[in-house]
Every structure is written in structure tokens, then in C-alpha cells.
Design an enzyme around this catalytic site. Sequence first.
Site, PDB file in Angstrom:
ATOM      1  N   GLU A   1      18.979  40.775  30.658  1.00 15.54           N
ATOM      2  CA  GLU A   1      19.184  40.562  32.104  1.00 15.54           C
ATOM      3  C   GLU A   1      17.932  40.909  32.917  1.00 15.54           C
ATOM      4  O   GLU A   1      17.992  41.691  33.874  1.00 15.54           O
ATOM      5  CB  GLU A   1      20.399  41.367  32.600  1.00 15.54           C
ATOM      6  CG  GLU A   1      21.693  40.898  31.967  1.00 15.54           C
ATOM      7  CD  GLU A   1      22.959  41.501  32.567  1.00 15.54           C
ATOM      8  OE1 GLU A   1      22.871  42.462  33.346  1.00 15.54           O
ATOM      9  OE2 GLU A   1      24.049  40.996  32.251  1.00 15.54           O
TER      10      GLU A   1
ATOM     11  N   GLU B   1      27.295  37.981  26.538  1.00  8.05           N
ATOM     12  CA  GLU B   1      28.160  38.958  27.231  1.00  8.05           C
ATOM     13  C   GLU B   1      29.226  38.173  27.973  1.00  8.05           C
ATOM     14  O   GLU B   1      28.892  37.378  28.867  1.00  8.05           O
ATOM     15  CB  GLU B   1      27.374  39.829  28.210  1.00  8.05           C
ATOM     16  CG  GLU B   1      26.567  40.914  27.533  1.00  8.05           C
ATOM     17  CD  GLU B   1      25.938  41.896  28.515  1.00  8.05           C
ATOM     18  OE1 GLU B   1      26.569  42.235  29.535  1.00  8.05           O
ATOM     19  OE2 GLU B   1      24.793  42.301  28.245  1.00  8.05           O
TER      20      GLU B   1
HETATM   21  O1  AHR Z   1      28.319  45.244  29.367  1.00  2.00           O
HETATM   22  C1  AHR Z   1      27.999  46.071  30.452  1.00  2.00           C
HETATM   23  C2  AHR Z   1      26.691  45.683  31.127  1.00  2.00           C
HETATM   24  O2  AHR Z   1      26.855  44.446  31.759  1.00  2.00           O
HETATM   25  C3  AHR Z   1      25.488  45.477  30.235  1.00  2.00           C
HETATM   26  O3  AHR Z   1      24.816  46.662  29.953  1.00  2.00           O
HETATM   27  C4  AHR Z   1      24.619  44.573  31.048  1.00  2.00           C
HETATM   28  O4  AHR Z   1      23.805  43.752  30.250  1.00  2.00           O
HETATM   29  C5  AHR Z   1      25.596  43.788  31.900  1.00  2.00           C
HETATM   30  O5  AHR Z   1      25.233  43.776  33.232  1.00  2.00           O
END
Ligand code: AHR
Length: 506
Positions: free
Chosen positions: A173, A292
Amino acid sequence: MLHASLTADPARTVGPVHRRTFGSFVEHMGRCVYTGIYEPGHPTADADGFRGDVAELVRELGVTTVRYPGGNFLSGYRWEDGIGPKENRPVRRDLAWHSLETNQFGIDEFMTWCRRLDIEPMMAVNLGTRGLQEALDVLEYANHPNGTHLSDQRVANGHPQPHNVRMWCLGNEMDGPWQIGNLGARSYGRKAAQVAGAMRMADRDLELVACGSSNSGMPTFGSWENDVLEETYDLIDHISLHAYYQEHDGDLGSFLASVVDMDHFIDSITATADAVGARLRNNKKIQLSFDEWNVWYQTDHHAAAAAQATDDWRIAPRVIEDRYNVADAVVVGNMLISLLRHSDRVTAACQAQLANVIAPIMTEPEGPAWRQTIFHPFAHTARTAAGSVLHTELETSTYETERHGRAPVSDAVLTHDLEHGTATLYAVNRSTEQPLTLAADLRALVPSSVTEARVLAETDPYAVNTMAEPDKVTLREAKDTTLEEGHLTTVLPPISWTAITFTTGV
Ligand code: AHR
């Protein structure tokens, strides 16, 4: 009663069911590692400190790939803190989650845990506080057989065989202002290209993932992917996507239609990647790593984080331990439908995260482990989806939502395992009030009998599983299912996720 009809043709496939679709994510965050998958001294722990009860649930969940070690944690992480004798490992501050990292679990423990559970590791390199040299170092430590400074350290640390990690994420990110060392798209793209180029000099067959936008609401969404891909196109294989959904202010209708947004997100990134490829006159297709995804009540987390005192530094604090209800599980099941539907381009995905932190598996330190509601659609899909994903035509009524406009009231996907002569239909009913009759014309698949029909639905859509009542929400038999002369009919209860497996003659 609502109605939907569906047809499928085994000759029209979207793509294979990728095993990597059923990936997960272990970040050094909260209690995902410590007292999650790893708790020396726990009654079920093995000699390495891995919790046996959690390992058993991970197997049942059907997780195929696990991304590690973060997440936001990654961008301040020194991988070498987590190797060698445990008594020598330093305690550090983790600025991302404002906690203390003991480094008692590191890359070697992670690889041992993965190997034991037959899980493919997916590593990430820190491009926040660090860069090219450290990426090459961790790659050498992990993958070089022996006979070099860092590979010999791994051997001396008790791991004679290389870990042989194929998939590597280039940072995390990096567009997010919350990310340590965040960069503009061009700067990140150039840095990622340099790191990718050098990593490929060590091993040209690695699979590399460049960071896409942190979410589709980012101000630079779209242009970020464009710029990053222009800098990295030849050197990487995947671009990452991240998305979390939640119910906002009691608007259950919009929440249940979250996948309308997810579908659009995937289609937009596919189009953006292909547009860059066209401009570069490059026939290579960039794949999508949805590394994610989940339901996450992020607004609650932001309030809690803002209230945390800056002198409060704890080891493995309870962070974002969301309790999932039935509606959350239906949305998670629907997200899996979307991932499968896009299996022509989404070839890897990781539900975030695996244990305790927005997770399907919950644990108590020194106590039990149990399945959250979202565990069930994931485990069932991971077990039953095989072969190919088929194109399906779904005709369904629509409903008005605040966030996504008019949305289909149902959604479905079908996988077909030609080799074993089986197929599974996955479907959701997003209506909060009415059951929906789904009529599927499956004559082209020559179906003969239903072997398993399961549904997740409760009269209370907010019912949850707890340590005291771990099996309150689970899958039940989908009784209202019939198969006659190639026509399958099933009644989907309001706010439900259903999976029906049947044998096929083709
Ligand atoms: O999964 C929780 C967080 O969400 C992670 O650390 C990050 O990559 C995302 O913003």
C-alpha cells in the site's frame, strides 16, 4: 417470492479455479501471530510453539497460500531481527500498529509453519524504510541453496533447504499516507522496477507483485495503477488490489451489494492494465493479486486508534478483532463468487487476515480456538471449487441501494470439475426480507444427482459465533433443492449464501 434464472454451458469457461484464490494473510499485527498461530506453552502447541488447534482449523479452512509479514507492519520491518537464536532477537517498536514486536516469530518460523500445513508462502519486501539491498538480502537468505554469507546463515539457523519462495510483493500500500515511507506513483514505480529487476537477476522465475491502490476510494485510484504499470510492466507479473467492506449506519441493503463495487474494481484494474499494455505494445497480460479482501468495520478501528495513548506500547494487543455476523458471512461468500468469476485475471487472492485480526479463526490465549461465521463460506468454497469456472447467464430482479445504485438481488457462479464429473453452484440472496427461487438450467452439464447442498442463513442476520457459542452460525442442509431433467431449483432464504454440488455427465 423473488425469482432468478441461470444457465451455464461447460464449453464456455472463464478460466481455471486457481488454488491461490484461497489464500490468506498473516501480518505481525495484534494477535494474528502471537497467541494466534504461535503460542509456545499453549496446551495444543507443538515443539516449535505452533498452536495445534489453530493449525487444524487452518487445514479445515483450506488455505492454500499465505502472505507475510504485512501489511502496514512490513514498511518498518527488519527481516533479520527475526532470525537466529530467539534470546538474541531484539524487541522493536512497530509504528504501524503502535505495539511492541518481540521477533520471536520470523521468516524461518513462518516457512516451517507453512511447510507443515502444505501452504505456499507469499513474501513481501519492505520498500518503506528500506529498499533494494534488503530485498536482495532477504531473497538470498530465503532462496539461495547455500555457500553464500546469507544462505549459510539460514543453514546455520537450522534450515538446510532453501525456502524457495516464488511469489514476492514489492512493498505494501505504498500510495497510502498512513504507510511508512509512502511514495508517489512514479517514484514507487521506479523503485519497484529497480527492485524487481535486481531480484530477477538472482532468479528470473520469481513472480512479482507491484502495489496497486490501497483501495478504490483513493484519490489517485486508476492513475496510480497506470503510472506504476508504465514503470514496471516488463518486470512484474501481478498488480495488487485491496478492498474491505462494512455495513454503514444500518444500511444492510448496500452492504449486501458490496460485490457490485468489487466487480467494478476488478474490471477497472483489468482495463487499466490492458490499456497500459496496449500503449506499450506489449502482449503480456498482467494478473491481478487480490491480496487483501474481507469485511472490516474500519470506522470502529479508526475511532479506537485515535483514542489510543501514544505512550501505550504493548505486545500483541487486541487490535481489530471484529466479530462477524451472518450478513458478513454472506458478503464474504459473495466476494469469493466475484473472485472466482474473475478467474481469467484474478489468479491469487488473500483474505485478510487468518487469526484474530479481522479473521475467520479466533483464539483465546491459553484457551480455545473457534470458527467465526465467515469461516464457513470460505472453507466450503475452498473444498468444493475445482476445475474451471463457467460463464453463467443470471437473470435476476434488482433493488435500489444507497451506495451502489440498482443492484442485482442475487449473484451466482458455477465451477465445473470435468475430471471428477462434479460441479458446484454458489449463490447469494441479498434480499433482507424475501426468499428467492433460483432456477438453473444445467442440461448442458448433464447433471444426475445433488451430492451436497449447504446454506448459511439465520433468522437473525446479526447472529455471531462466540467462544461460549462457537457453532451458533454454521452451514445447514439446503433442504428446498430439487434436480429434475437437468433443471436445478433451490430456494435461497433472505440474506443467505448457498452452495450446491452435483454430479455431471460431462
Ligand atoms: O489488514 C489490515 C491492514 O489493512 C493491512 O496492514 C494494510 O495493508 C491494510 O490497510
